[in-house]
Design an enzyme around this catalytic site. Structure first.
Site, PDB file in Angstrom:
ATOM      1  N   LYS A   1       0.859  -1.195   0.000  1.00 13.30           N
ATOM      2  CA  LYS A   1       0.000   0.000   0.000  1.00 13.30           C
ATOM      3  C   LYS A   1       0.885   1.233   0.000  1.00 13.30           C
ATOM      4  CE  LYS A   1      -2.340   1.739   3.717  1.00 13.30           C
ATOM      5  NZ  LYS A   1      -2.357   3.206   3.806  1.00 13.30           N
TER       6      LYS A   1
ATOM      7  N   ASP B   1      -3.540   4.307  -1.925  1.00  9.87           N
ATOM      8  CA  ASP B   1      -4.507   4.758  -0.914  1.00  9.87           C
ATOM      9  C   ASP B   1      -4.532   6.283  -0.879  1.00  9.87           C
ATOM     10  OD1 ASP B   1      -6.080   4.996   1.371  1.00  9.87           O
ATOM     11  OD2 ASP B   1      -4.475   4.418   2.752  1.00  9.87           O
TER      12      ASP B   1
ATOM     13  N   LYS C   1      -7.648   8.072  -1.299  1.00  9.27           N
ATOM     14  CA  LYS C   1      -8.963   8.481  -0.760  1.00  9.27           C
ATOM     15  C   LYS C   1      -9.529   9.713  -1.465  1.00  9.27           C
ATOM     16  CE  LYS C   1      -7.974   6.750   3.949  1.00  9.27           C
ATOM     17  NZ  LYS C   1      -6.530   6.458   3.908  1.00  9.27           N
TER      18      LYS C   1
ATOM     19  N   ASP D   1     -14.028  14.505  -4.483  1.00 11.34           N
ATOM     20  CA  ASP D   1     -14.151  15.785  -5.192  1.00 11.34           C
ATOM     21  C   ASP D   1     -15.391  15.682  -6.077  1.00 11.34           C
ATOM     22  OD1 ASP D   1     -13.597  18.282  -6.496  1.00 11.34           O
ATOM     23  OD2 ASP D   1     -11.454  17.966  -6.162  1.00 11.34           O
TER      24      ASP D   1
ATOM     25  N   THR E   1     -11.775   5.528  10.679  1.00 12.05           N
ATOM     26  CA  THR E   1     -11.788   4.977  12.048  1.00 12.05           C
ATOM     27  C   THR E   1     -11.339   6.029  13.066  1.00 12.05           C
ATOM     28  OG1 THR E   1      -9.658   3.994  11.524  1.00 12.05           O
ATOM     29  CG2 THR E   1     -11.543   2.524  11.534  1.00 12.05           C
TER      30      THR E   1
ATOM     31  N   ARG F   1       3.027  -1.303  10.790  1.00 15.43           N
ATOM     32  CA  ARG F   1       4.100  -1.418  11.777  1.00 15.43           C
ATOM     33  C   ARG F   1       4.405  -2.826  12.282  1.00 15.43           C
ATOM     34  NH1 ARG F   1       1.574   3.650  14.656  1.00 15.43           N
ATOM     35  NH2 ARG F   1      -0.182   2.635  13.602  1.00 15.43           N
TER      36      ARG F   1
HETATM   37  O1  C5P Z   1       1.020   0.470  11.110  1.00 17.16           O
HETATM   38  P1  C5P Z   1      -0.394   0.017  10.998  1.00 17.16           P
HETATM   39  O2  C5P Z   1      -0.562  -1.481  10.888  1.00 17.16           O
HETATM   40  O3  C5P Z   1      -1.298   0.636  12.052  1.00 17.16           O
HETATM   41  O4  C5P Z   1      -0.842   0.614   9.582  1.00 17.16           O
HETATM   42  C1  C5P Z   1      -2.155   0.576   9.124  1.00 17.16           C
HETATM   43  C2  C5P Z   1      -2.265   1.310   7.818  1.00 17.16           C
HETATM   44  O5  C5P Z   1      -3.639   1.394   7.458  1.00 17.16           O
HETATM   45  C3  C5P Z   1      -1.751   2.748   7.843  1.00 17.16           C
HETATM   46  O6  C5P Z   1      -1.235   3.042   6.543  1.00 17.16           O
HETATM   47  C4  C5P Z   1      -2.992   3.554   8.116  1.00 17.16           C
HETATM   48  O7  C5P Z   1      -2.909   4.854   7.595  1.00 17.16           O
HETATM   49  C5  C5P Z   1      -4.034   2.745   7.369  1.00 17.16           C
HETATM   50  N1  C5P Z   1      -5.402   2.939   7.827  1.00 17.16           N
HETATM   51  C6  C5P Z   1      -5.810   2.679   9.121  1.00 17.16           C
HETATM   52  N2  C5P Z   1      -7.109   2.855   9.473  1.00 17.16           N
HETATM   53  C7  C5P Z   1      -7.997   3.265   8.562  1.00 17.16           C
HETATM   54  C8  C5P Z   1      -7.619   3.510   7.260  1.00 17.16           C
HETATM   55  C9  C5P Z   1      -6.288   3.318   6.919  1.00 17.16           C
HETATM   56  O8  C5P Z   1      -5.012   2.297   9.954  1.00 17.16           O
HETATM   57  N3  C5P Z   1      -9.257   3.383   8.901  1.00 17.16           N
END
Ligand code: C5P
Length: 235
Positions: free
Chosen positions: A32, A59, A61, A64, A120, A212
């Site tokens: 992603k 990603d 999003k 517009d 979220t 992460r």
């Molecule tokens: O590091 P981690 O596992 O938390 O990364 C989750 C990824 O998903 C990040 O790129 C974050 O921006 C994305 N994301 C999220 N929650 C959302 C939409 C996207 O954590 N509702």
């Protein structure tokens, strides 16, 4: 539809991203790419990772007016991404225009298009007070997901804990792409409503987006393989 683990490449620049991907040697995980990297490095970062053989969820999003989204989507399709997204709040017309744009820009099958329902990071209390949406988060997510399906989209991004709700509202074939994946022995970071790869699969996630727990692991390749084993078990 093939299920997969998507690695969120939330790195600050191209050098760090490519150095990370080099560690995977022969393997080509689905990745992603988000706003930070795309706006910092430009579309060439997508072309380069694509040329290395990775599938890409871009990603960005989009949100517009329909005509602008349609033209932007045609350009994203030309980059050869496999998946991209819009905000469902842009309306059914905007989402339809996004599908048309992707079809316009694609040589073969168009990229998957998924919708963000409510971020979220938006609490029910703020959604009601600031956005004047009086419904519960669950009703809003289910309703926006149905709008996305009506517009011809393939699925939504949602919390793994909402995947069952989305499948009930929109049918088993409607895709759920879910971040918020953590192991009980790992760091939560800034995520709160999380679940494990196994549990996400049981609830109905088709794709999990993992950042992460893989990117910050001492051995990212081993961490990725653990997530794949747990999520894709039995395939
Ligand atoms: O590091 P981690 O596992 O938390 O990364 C989750 C990824 O998903 C990040 O790129 C974050 O921006 C994305 N994301 C999220 N929650 C959302 C939409 C996207 O954590 N509702």
């Amino acid at each position: 539809m093939k299920n997969d683990v998507i690695i969120a490449c939330d790195f600050k620049n191209k050098a760090d991203t490519l150095a990370f991907l080099d560690r995977f040697e022969g393997k080509k995980p689905y990745v992603k790419i988000g706003m930070e990297l795309f706006y910092g490095e430009g579309p060439d970062i997508v072309r380069e990772i694509r040329a290395r053989g990775h599938e890409i969820f871009l990603d960005l999003k989009l949100h517009d007016i329909p005509n602008t989204v349609k033209k932007a989507m045609a350009n994203l399709a030309r980059l050869g991404v496999s998946m991209t997204n819009v905000h469902a709040a842009g309306t059914i017309d905007m989402m339809r225009a996004a599908v048309e744009g992707l079809e316009l820009g694609s040589n073969g099958p168009r990229p998957l298009l998924i919708a963000v329902t409510q971020l979220t990071s938006t609490s029910q209390e703020r959604m009601q007070r600031e956005l004047l949406i009086a419904e519960t988060i669950e009703n809003t997510v289910a309703h926006y997901a149905r709008n996305a399906r009506e517009a011809g989209l393939d699925g939504v991004v949602c919390s793994p804990l909402e995947a069952g709700l989305v499948k009930t509202a929109c049918g088993a074939d409607f895709l759920t792409v879910t971040p918020g994946i953590r192991y009980p022995d790992g760091e939560l970071g800034d995520q709160s409503r999380v679940t494990t790869p196994q549990k996400a699969r049981e609830i109905g996630s088709d794709f999990i987006v993992v950042g992460r727990p893989i990117t910050a692991a001492a051995d990212p390749v081993a961490a990725y393989e653990r997530v794949c084993r747990d999520f894709l078990k039995g395939e």
